[in-house]
Motif scaffolding. Structure first.
Motif, PDB file in Angstrom:
ATOM      1  N   ILE A  95      87.420  12.549  -6.410  1.00  0.00           N
ATOM      2  CA  ILE A  95      87.564  12.931  -5.004  1.00  0.00           C
ATOM      3  C   ILE A  95      86.577  12.209  -4.096  1.00  0.00           C
ATOM      4  O   ILE A  95      86.706  12.271  -2.875  1.00  0.00           O
ATOM      5  CB  ILE A  95      87.399  14.456  -4.820  1.00  0.00           C
ATOM      6  CG1 ILE A  95      86.057  14.934  -5.372  1.00  0.00           C
ATOM      7  CG2 ILE A  95      88.548  15.194  -5.495  1.00  0.00           C
ATOM      8  CD1 ILE A  95      85.754  16.388  -5.071  1.00  0.00           C
ATOM      9  N   LEU A 119      89.759  15.634   0.765  1.00  0.00           N
ATOM     10  CA  LEU A 119      89.599  15.942  -0.659  1.00  0.00           C
ATOM     11  C   LEU A 119      88.186  16.385  -1.024  1.00  0.00           C
ATOM     12  O   LEU A 119      87.993  17.141  -1.977  1.00  0.00           O
ATOM     13  CB  LEU A 119      89.947  14.708  -1.505  1.00  0.00           C
ATOM     14  CG  LEU A 119      91.393  14.230  -1.501  1.00  0.00           C
ATOM     15  CD1 LEU A 119      91.515  12.946  -2.310  1.00  0.00           C
ATOM     16  CD2 LEU A 119      92.311  15.298  -2.063  1.00  0.00           C
ATOM     17  N   TYR A 120      87.205  15.920  -0.286  1.00  0.00           N
ATOM     18  CA  TYR A 120      85.803  16.073  -0.686  1.00  0.00           C
ATOM     19  C   TYR A 120      85.045  16.968   0.283  1.00  0.00           C
ATOM     20  O   TYR A 120      84.782  16.582   1.420  1.00  0.00           O
ATOM     21  CB  TYR A 120      85.144  14.692  -0.751  1.00  0.00           C
ATOM     22  CG  TYR A 120      83.686  14.668  -1.135  1.00  0.00           C
ATOM     23  CD1 TYR A 120      83.201  15.428  -2.188  1.00  0.00           C
ATOM     24  CD2 TYR A 120      82.792  13.847  -0.445  1.00  0.00           C
ATOM     25  CE1 TYR A 120      81.865  15.379  -2.551  1.00  0.00           C
ATOM     26  CE2 TYR A 120      81.453  13.783  -0.802  1.00  0.00           C
ATOM     27  CZ  TYR A 120      80.997  14.552  -1.858  1.00  0.00           C
ATOM     28  OH  TYR A 120      79.662  14.500  -2.214  1.00  0.00           O
TER      29      TYR A 120
END
Length: 219
Positions: A95, A119-120
């Motif tokens: 990620i 995503l992160y």
């Protein structure tokens, strides 16, 4: 995965020999380097950018990836001239990335992480949790460290119930994630004054979340 492959290819190229020598001097063997999928980004400012552009990703997805930064001259690779650590979520999916300079003459920050992306989320991410989760549950304890190298050294020496915070301070969200695995937490931060203060802050956050922790006094 394509970006990870790119970074690993760079590490295994002639340009990556300096990085491999550095890792060897730090005591890391080839197995741990492969297990954690370490890579390298050389000093060419747009090598990854050109590589990714060939795959027809949209410009929007490339911007959101966190792999590039923009200035008045265009887009450039965020992690150039750095040793690369892939950062996975708890399921093992990549990620984000972290990059470390190895040349002490560089005036840049020692470490940089991907910025937060769809995503992160740094407050929800532990480095190494995907590999450590089963051992943490089995041993009903976890060792929390500050750095990627700290974690790798422990794992290489057979201590596998270890995780690291990733590019941020320890948060309430981190505490809630740990509680899903164990309530027995050992904080093993650096032995200097800054590490001691960070360990105490982390201990207070854990206590606030009804988790009693122990601080390991590092010489």
């Amino acid at each position: 995965l394509k970006t990870q492959d790119f970074y690993q290819e760079q590490l295994n190229s002639i340009n990556g020999k300096k990085i491999k020598d550095y890792l060897s001097k730090r005591g890391f063997n080839s197995k741990i380097i492969e297990d954690f999928k370490l890579g390298f980004s050389d000093n060419k400012p747009s090598r990854l950018l050109k590589y990714i552009q060939k795959m027809n990703f949209s410009s929007d997805s490339m911007k959101k990836s966190g792999l590039f930064f923009e200035n008045e001259k265009g887009y450039f690779d965020r992690f150039k001239s750095r040793l690369i650590f892939p950062i996975n979520n708890r399921n093992g999916d990549i990620i984000a990335f972290a990059g470390r300079i190895i040349d002490k003459s560089d005036k840049f920050a020692k470490y940089i992480n991907s910025p937060e992306t769809p995503l992160y989320n740094k407050s929800k991410t532990f480095y190494g949790l995907d590999k450590a989760s089963n051992t943490i549950k089995k041993e009903d304890s976890v060792i929390l460290v500050e750095g990627y190298f700290d974690l790798m050294q422990l794992v290489q020496n057979g201590i596998k119930n270890v995780i690291a915070i990733s590019g941020t301070s320890f948060t309430d969200m981190h505490a809630s994630i740990i509680k899903q695995y164990t309530s027995n937490i050992y904080i093993a931060f650096d032995g200097d004054a800054a590490g001691g203060k960070a360990a105490i802050r982390t201990g207070y956050t854990l206590l606030k979340n009804s988790i009693d922790s122990k601080i390991i006094d590092i010489p």
